[in-house]
Each structure stands twice: as structure tokens, then as C-alpha cells.
Design an enzyme around this catalytic site. Structure first.
Site, short mmCIF file in Angstrom:
data_model
loop_
_atom_site.label_atom_id
_atom_site.label_comp_id
_atom_site.label_asym_id
_atom_site.label_seq_id
_atom_site.Cartn_x
_atom_site.Cartn_y
_atom_site.Cartn_z
CE1 TYR A 1 -3.95 -2.60 5.10
CE2 TYR A 1 -3.41 -0.33 4.61
CZ TYR A 1 -3.75 -1.59 4.18
OH TYR A 1 -3.90 -1.85 2.86
CB SER B 1 -0.90 0.01 1.24
OG SER B 1 -1.55 1.26 1.40
#
Length: 256
Positions: free
Chosen positions: A159, A146
Site C-alpha cells: 500500500y 497518503s
């Protein structure tokens, strides 16, 4: 008979979103597909049917990649059915929404769960598949990371940190597994899938997307197919590329 003569890819977390789009893209490129899922059996079976409609074989494989035993079983399932593993796409991942400004919003259990899947699970899946990938003329691993790995933003700090760890692991394994296996990562920004609906209602999600589109230099946001196409390119065409973390975010990282 074991094997079809076609290349074989394992896609973890393949029941929806980027994973499902990736499985479908590889099937369209002539790969037999192993679609891993943990909870979304219906989604995995549905995308397997769509893959078969493209003239390849597709099977589903239940397993939580946080379990090393499950990772070994997923790899073994691929080899038992197709006799080979040529590519691995580590897409499975989890998060828990927690505002970065609220340090009490995440606890040790949240970090442990997110890292057990996103980082340890990715590593375990690579370890399980590596002996078979080394036998392939292709030997490709693509990790779905990501742009949170670079920005530190996203659904939670845990995350973002897990995705930073994936990028670091991608670099290290690209060195240690060369020349037999190439290891790359894709780092999407916000992707228009159902993923974000877990922390948005329908109205706020629509407003959120509109704001992102307005801010992006390309005046768009990526869809799951855009990410899948990049994963397939890194696997099938970018044969001299390894150790790369490719940002796909319609230019949002430019900070316009």
C-alpha cells in the site's frame, strides 16, 4: 438535455469515507457530481441523494478502475449526462493488511491487486478524463494519496509503495498536462473513517485513535470532511498550484 451549465466532477470510490465527503463538498460548491463505485452501490446512491438535496445533479457510475474499459465508460457517462468534465478526484483505493516486519505476509498477487487499482487505475482514469478536462477552463485532477508514501508505514508495504507511485505520477503529469490541467495530490495521515476497521476490532480501534490523538501536535486526527475540504480547495481556489503533494495529518509527520 445534456448539461446543466454547472461544472462537473468525477469522484472515484465515492460511496463512503473520503470519497463520499468529497462528493458532498463539491455538490455544496455547485458542482454536478458523478459518483463512481465498485461494490458499495447503496453508499453511492445514498450520497448521490444527499448531493441532489443541495440543488445539483448527481449520478452514480459502476466500475472497477483497474479496468481500462470501466474508466472509459465512467468518463463517457459523465460527458453523456453533463456534457463536460471539469475535475477528477481519484479516491478509489484498496489495501490488504500485512505487517511490514513479516515479509511472507504479502505475495505477488497482493502487490498486483493493490497496484492495479491504486496506481494503474488512477492512471487509466486520468487518461480517460484528460481529453475532456482539457476543454474546461478549470481542468483539475486531485489524487488521494497518503502520508504512507513518505513514511513507508501503514497497512502494508504494498500500500505504501503504491501511494509513493501515485505521488511520482502526480509530479510527472503535473508537468506533462500543464498548462491545461493542474494535477495535485492530498496525502492524509490516519483519517477517522471506517477504512481502518478492516484490520481493527472496535476496542483496538478506539485505543489506536486515542494514541494518535495524544501523539499529534494538533491533538486531533483528520476526518473525511477535512480531506474533502482540501481537495475542493486545490480544485476551486488554488488555481496557481500544481504538482503538490499536500500532507494532512494534524502534524504527525513532524515526528513529535
Amino acid at each position: 438535455m445534456v448539461g446543466t451549465g454547472r461544472k462537473c466532477v468525477i469522484v472515484t470510490g465515492g460511496g463512503s469515507g473520503i470519497g463520499a465527503a468529497t462528493a458532498f463538498a463539491f455538490a455544496g460548491a455547485g458542482y454536478d457530481v458523478v459518483i463512481n463505485y465498485n461494490r458499495n452501490r447503496d453508499g453511492a446512491e445514498a450520497i448521490a441523494d444527499r448531493c441532489r438535496d443541495q440543488g445539483v445533479e448527481a449520478i452514480t457510475a459502476l466500475g472497477d478502475i483497474a479496468s481500462d474499459e470501466a474508466c472509459l465508460l465512467i468518463a463517457d457517462t459523465a460527458v453523456q449526462r453533463f456534457g463536460r468534465i471539469d475535475a477528477l478526484v481519484n479516491n478509489a483505493g484498496v489495501t490488504r493488511y500485512a505487517a511490514a516486519s513479516d515479509l511472507d505476509a504479502s505475495n505477488a498477487a497482493d502487490f498486483e491487486h493493490i497496484f492495479s487499482v491504486n496506481v494503474t487505475g488512477t492512471y487509466q482514469m486520468i487518461r480517460a478524463a484528460t481529453p475532456h478536462l482539457k476543454k474546461s477552463d478549470l481542468g483539475s485532477i486531485v489524487n488521494v494519496s497518503s502520508d504512507s508514501a513518505f513514511s513507508g508505514s501503514g497497512s502494508s508495504l504494498a500500500y505504501a509503495a503504491s501511494k509513493g507511485a501515485i505521488n511520482t505520477m502526480t509530479l510527472g503529469l503535473a508537468r506533462s498536462l500543464a498548462p491545461a490541467i493542474r494535477v495535485n495530490a492530498v496525502c492524509p495521515g490516519f483519517v477517522d473513517t471506517t477504512w481502518a476497521l478492516s484490520w481493527h476490532d472496535e476496542n483496538s480501534y478506539k485505543a489506536f485513535k486515542e494514541n494518535l490523538i495524544s501523539a499529534a501536535p494538533l491533538k486531533s486526527i483528520p476526518g473525511a470532511t477535512d480531506i474533502a475540504d482540501a481537495i475542493l480547495w486545490l480544485t476551486d481556489h488554488a488555481t496557481k498550484v500544481t504538482g503538490q503533494c499536500l500532507v494532512i495529518d494534524s502534524g504527525m509527520h513532524l515526528g513529535v
